[in-house]
Design a protein around this motif. Structure first.
Motif, PDB file in Angstrom:
ATOM      1  N   ALA A  93     -37.280 -38.703 -25.947  1.00 12.18           N
ATOM      2  CA  ALA A  93     -36.799 -37.318 -25.878  1.00 12.18           C
ATOM      3  C   ALA A  93     -37.311 -36.616 -24.627  1.00 12.18           C
ATOM      4  O   ALA A  93     -36.576 -35.859 -23.974  1.00 12.18           O
ATOM      5  N   LEU A  94     -38.566 -36.867 -24.274  1.00 10.57           N
ATOM      6  CA  LEU A  94     -39.145 -36.249 -23.081  1.00 10.57           C
ATOM      7  C   LEU A  94     -38.443 -36.750 -21.825  1.00 10.57           C
ATOM      8  O   LEU A  94     -38.118 -35.970 -20.920  1.00 10.57           O
ATOM      9  N   ILE A  95     -38.193 -38.051 -21.771  1.00  7.23           N
ATOM     10  CA  ILE A  95     -37.477 -38.627 -20.632  1.00  7.23           C
ATOM     11  C   ILE A  95     -36.075 -38.039 -20.532  1.00  7.23           C
ATOM     12  O   ILE A  95     -35.604 -37.692 -19.436  1.00  7.23           O
ATOM     13  N   GLU A  96     -35.395 -37.916 -21.662  1.00 11.49           N
ATOM     14  CA  GLU A  96     -34.034 -37.365 -21.691  1.00 11.49           C
ATOM     15  C   GLU A  96     -34.016 -35.958 -21.128  1.00 11.49           C
ATOM     16  O   GLU A  96     -33.138 -35.594 -20.343  1.00 11.49           O
ATOM     17  N   TYR A  97     -34.988 -35.140 -21.534  1.00 14.49           N
ATOM     18  CA  TYR A  97     -35.032 -33.767 -21.023  1.00 14.49           C
ATOM     19  C   TYR A  97     -35.325 -33.748 -19.533  1.00 14.49           C
ATOM     20  O   TYR A  97     -34.664 -33.044 -18.758  1.00 14.49           O
ATOM     21  N   LEU A  98     -36.322 -34.505 -19.109  1.00 15.52           N
ATOM     22  CA  LEU A  98     -36.726 -34.479 -17.697  1.00 15.52           C
ATOM     23  C   LEU A  98     -35.645 -35.039 -16.780  1.00 15.52           C
ATOM     24  O   LEU A  98     -35.573 -34.671 -15.603  1.00 15.52           O
ATOM     25  N   ARG A  99     -34.814 -35.932 -17.312  1.00 10.06           N
ATOM     26  CA  ARG A  99     -33.735 -36.496 -16.489  1.00 10.06           C
ATOM     27  C   ARG A  99     -32.591 -35.502 -16.286  1.00 10.06           C
ATOM     28  O   ARG A  99     -32.136 -35.290 -15.165  1.00 10.06           O
ATOM     29  N   ASP A 100     -32.102 -34.930 -17.374  1.00  7.67           N
ATOM     30  CA  ASP A 100     -30.917 -34.071 -17.230  1.00  7.67           C
ATOM     31  C   ASP A 100     -30.943 -32.800 -18.068  1.00  7.67           C
ATOM     32  O   ASP A 100     -29.919 -32.130 -18.211  1.00  7.67           O
ATOM     33  N   GLY A 101     -32.093 -32.479 -18.650  1.00  6.28           N
ATOM     34  CA  GLY A 101     -32.217 -31.220 -19.387  1.00  6.28           C
ATOM     35  C   GLY A 101     -31.532 -31.198 -20.735  1.00  6.28           C
ATOM     36  O   GLY A 101     -31.329 -30.124 -21.300  1.00  6.28           O
ATOM     37  N   VAL A 146     -45.530 -24.813 -12.858  1.00  3.69           N
ATOM     38  CA  VAL A 146     -45.742 -23.626 -12.026  1.00  3.69           C
ATOM     39  C   VAL A 146     -46.838 -23.892 -10.999  1.00  3.69           C
ATOM     40  O   VAL A 146     -46.728 -23.517  -9.830  1.00  3.69           O
ATOM     41  N   THR A 147     -47.885 -24.567 -11.419  1.00  2.00           N
ATOM     42  CA  THR A 147     -48.976 -24.908 -10.501  1.00  2.00           C
ATOM     43  C   THR A 147     -48.469 -25.733  -9.323  1.00  2.00           C
ATOM     44  O   THR A 147     -48.951 -25.597  -8.195  1.00  2.00           O
ATOM     45  N   LEU A 148     -47.470 -26.594  -9.602  1.00  2.00           N
ATOM     46  CA  LEU A 148     -46.889 -27.445  -8.558  1.00  2.00           C
ATOM     47  C   LEU A 148     -45.787 -26.729  -7.777  1.00  2.00           C
ATOM     48  O   LEU A 148     -45.131 -27.332  -6.928  1.00  2.00           O
ATOM     49  N   GLY A 149     -45.571 -25.440  -8.070  1.00  2.00           N
ATOM     50  CA  GLY A 149     -44.596 -24.659  -7.316  1.00  2.00           C
ATOM     51  C   GLY A 149     -43.175 -24.698  -7.845  1.00  2.00           C
ATOM     52  O   GLY A 149     -42.253 -24.215  -7.186  1.00  2.00           O
ATOM     53  N   ASN A 150     -42.978 -25.255  -9.046  1.00  2.83           N
ATOM     54  CA  ASN A 150     -41.641 -25.308  -9.641  1.00  2.83           C
ATOM     55  C   ASN A 150     -41.474 -24.098 -10.557  1.00  2.83           C
ATOM     56  O   ASN A 150     -41.736 -24.164 -11.762  1.00  2.83           O
ATOM     57  N   TYR A 151     -41.020 -22.972  -9.988  1.00  2.06           N
ATOM     58  CA  TYR A 151     -40.962 -21.725 -10.739  1.00  2.06           C
ATOM     59  C   TYR A 151     -39.717 -21.595 -11.614  1.00  2.06           C
ATOM     60  O   TYR A 151     -39.656 -20.708 -12.470  1.00  2.06           O
ATOM     61  N   GLU A 152     -38.735 -22.454 -11.395  1.00  2.00           N
ATOM     62  CA  GLU A 152     -37.523 -22.409 -12.214  1.00  2.00           C
ATOM     63  C   GLU A 152     -37.689 -23.149 -13.544  1.00  2.00           C
ATOM     64  O   GLU A 152     -37.020 -22.832 -14.536  1.00  2.00           O
ATOM     65  N   GLU A 153     -38.602 -24.121 -13.556  1.00  2.00           N
ATOM     66  CA  GLU A 153     -38.758 -24.964 -14.748  1.00  2.00           C
ATOM     67  C   GLU A 153     -39.119 -24.172 -16.010  1.00  2.00           C
ATOM     68  O   GLU A 153     -38.593 -24.472 -17.092  1.00  2.00           O
ATOM     69  N   PRO A 154     -40.009 -23.172 -15.935  1.00  3.33           N
ATOM     70  CA  PRO A 154     -40.322 -22.402 -17.154  1.00  3.33           C
ATOM     71  C   PRO A 154     -39.091 -21.777 -17.800  1.00  3.33           C
ATOM     72  O   PRO A 154     -38.996 -21.714 -19.033  1.00  3.33           O
ATOM     73  N   MET A 155     -38.138 -21.330 -16.976  1.00  2.88           N
ATOM     74  CA  MET A 155     -36.922 -20.728 -17.532  1.00  2.88           C
ATOM     75  C   MET A 155     -36.090 -21.771 -18.275  1.00  2.88           C
ATOM     76  O   MET A 155     -35.588 -21.523 -19.378  1.00  2.88           O
ATOM     77  N   ARG A 156     -35.965 -22.945 -17.655  1.00  2.00           N
ATOM     78  CA  ARG A 156     -35.180 -24.006 -18.292  1.00  2.00           C
ATOM     79  C   ARG A 156     -35.837 -24.458 -19.597  1.00  2.00           C
ATOM     80  O   ARG A 156     -35.163 -24.646 -20.619  1.00  2.00           O
ATOM     81  N   ILE A 157     -37.150 -24.640 -19.538  1.00  2.00           N
ATOM     82  CA  ILE A 157     -37.871 -25.088 -20.741  1.00  2.00           C
ATOM     83  C   ILE A 157     -37.799 -24.026 -21.833  1.00  2.00           C
ATOM     84  O   ILE A 157     -37.617 -24.343 -23.014  1.00  2.00           O
ATOM     85  N   SER A 158     -37.912 -22.760 -21.446  1.00  2.00           N
ATOM     86  CA  SER A 158     -37.854 -21.673 -22.424  1.00  2.00           C
ATOM     87  C   SER A 158     -36.528 -21.684 -23.174  1.00  2.00           C
ATOM     88  O   SER A 158     -36.492 -21.626 -24.418  1.00  2.00           O
ATOM     89  N   ASN A 159     -35.421 -21.766 -22.454  1.00  5.00           N
ATOM     90  CA  ASN A 159     -34.105 -21.787 -23.099  1.00  5.00           C
ATOM     91  C   ASN A 159     -33.929 -23.034 -23.956  1.00  5.00           C
ATOM     92  O   ASN A 159     -33.358 -22.975 -25.054  1.00  5.00           O
ATOM     93  N   PHE A 160     -34.419 -24.156 -23.462  1.00  5.92           N
ATOM     94  CA  PHE A 160     -34.311 -25.429 -24.177  1.00  5.92           C
ATOM     95  C   PHE A 160     -35.085 -25.381 -25.493  1.00  5.92           C
ATOM     96  O   PHE A 160     -34.571 -25.757 -26.553  1.00  5.92           O
ATOM     97  N   VAL A 161     -36.314 -24.904 -25.439  1.00  9.55           N
ATOM     98  CA  VAL A 161     -37.166 -24.852 -26.623  1.00  9.55           C
ATOM     99  C   VAL A 161     -36.669 -23.799 -27.613  1.00  9.55           C
ATOM    100  O   VAL A 161     -36.725 -24.008 -28.834  1.00  9.55           O
ATOM    101  N   LYS A 162     -36.155 -22.688 -27.118  1.00 13.68           N
ATOM    102  CA  LYS A 162     -35.583 -21.675 -28.010  1.00 13.68           C
ATOM    103  C   LYS A 162     -34.420 -22.257 -28.806  1.00 13.68           C
ATOM    104  O   LYS A 162     -34.260 -21.973 -30.000  1.00 13.68           O
ATOM    105  N   ASP A 163     -33.620 -23.074 -28.148  1.00 17.85           N
ATOM    106  CA  ASP A 163     -32.481 -23.704 -28.812  1.00 17.85           C
ATOM    107  C   ASP A 163     -32.956 -24.665 -29.904  1.00 17.85           C
ATOM    108  O   ASP A 163     -32.407 -24.703 -31.004  1.00 17.85           O
ATOM    109  N   ILE A 164     -33.994 -25.450 -29.589  1.00 17.56           N
ATOM    110  CA  ILE A 164     -34.554 -26.384 -30.574  1.00 17.56           C
ATOM    111  C   ILE A 164     -35.158 -25.606 -31.746  1.00 17.56           C
ATOM    112  O   ILE A 164     -34.931 -25.952 -32.918  1.00 17.56           O
ATOM    113  N   PHE A 165     -35.907 -24.569 -31.439  1.00 15.94           N
ATOM    114  CA  PHE A 165     -36.541 -23.765 -32.490  1.00 15.94           C
ATOM    115  C   PHE A 165     -35.484 -23.162 -33.412  1.00 15.94           C
ATOM    116  O   PHE A 165     -35.627 -23.166 -34.647  1.00 15.94           O
TER     117      PHE A 165
END
Length: 222
Positions: free
Chosen positions: A101-109, A157-176
């Motif tokens: 599941a983690l690989i699936e998300y990291l590959r294509d969200g 965010v530490t690595l400078g990927n500031y868009e990822e939190p938004m994608r993860i937030s929407n993804f996790v909200k959908d799962i929740f």
């Protein structure tokens, strides 16, 4: 007791011991592979976005090699005895689903489906009375993935990927949201579902911090 009855009982006991030993041997190998997979995936927290595909490519063959183990376990289980033995490999298969599941998300969200998880692990429909992927184990794997993403969001965010939190937030909200619509009667699963609330809160705090610093523009959740 009748000597013939005792002999039959002993034969049944010996058969069960034989089945148990075969399963233990395969589960031991399953656990080894899962530890390797989880160890490699642990590197996502220090891997830049540009290097992520290479990391995922390195772990995928190990995950797919678990098919040999599921095949061996299925071959060791007598017909119609899946539920008798399933607890022996539940932890292993949950960890494998987590990794997939983690690989699936990291590959294509996208979210790994139950049928797709079974396919990745090489689980055949004709094995259903001997070896399958129960819904509970699939859901446990998804929860573990969300647990990991709540940690990953900070490191992204530490690595400078500031868009990822938004994608993860929407993804996790959908799962929740999906979990809230499930009738969770399994006590262990229900308790673990409660942990998603804390993961979501942690992710939202990161999103808030990033947006407050105007590093990204927060879009409303659809």
């Amino acid at each position: 007791m009748d000597p013939l009855d005792l002999e039959k009982l002993n034969a049944l006991l010996e058969h069960d011991v034989g089945v148990s030993e075969k399963i233990k041997e395969q589960v031991k190998e399953f656990d080894k592979k899962v530890r390797i997979i989880v160890g490699i995936l642990g590197k996502i927290h220090s891997t830049p976005t540009t290097s992520m595909p290479a990391l995922l490519d390195s772990v995928s063959p190990v995950l797919l090699s678990c098919r040999d183990i599921t095949t061996s376990i299925a071959g060791a289980i007598p017909p119609d005895q899946f539920w008798r033995w399933k607890d022996m490999w539940s932890n292993s298969i949950r960890a494998a689903v987590f990794a997939a599941a983690l690989i699936e998300y990291l590959r294509d969200g996208s979210l790994l489906s139950l049928p797709r998880a079974s396919e990745i692990l090489g689980i055949q429909e004709e094995w259903k009375d001997r070896f399958s992927l129960p819904v509970e184990d699939y859901l446990h794997g998804l929860i573990s993935m969300v647990n990991e993403l709540s940690r990953y969001v900070v490191n992204a965010v530490t690595l400078g990927n500031y868009e990822e939190p938004m994608r993860i937030s929407n993804f996790v909200k959908d799962i929740f949201s999906g979990f809230t619509m499930l009738n969770l009667k399994n006590d262990s699963l229900r308790r673990r579902f409660d942990s998603l609330k804390y993961d979501l809160k942690k992710i939202e705090e990161v999103v808030y911090d990033v947006s407050l610093r105007k590093l990204v523009v927060v879009k409303p959740f659809q």
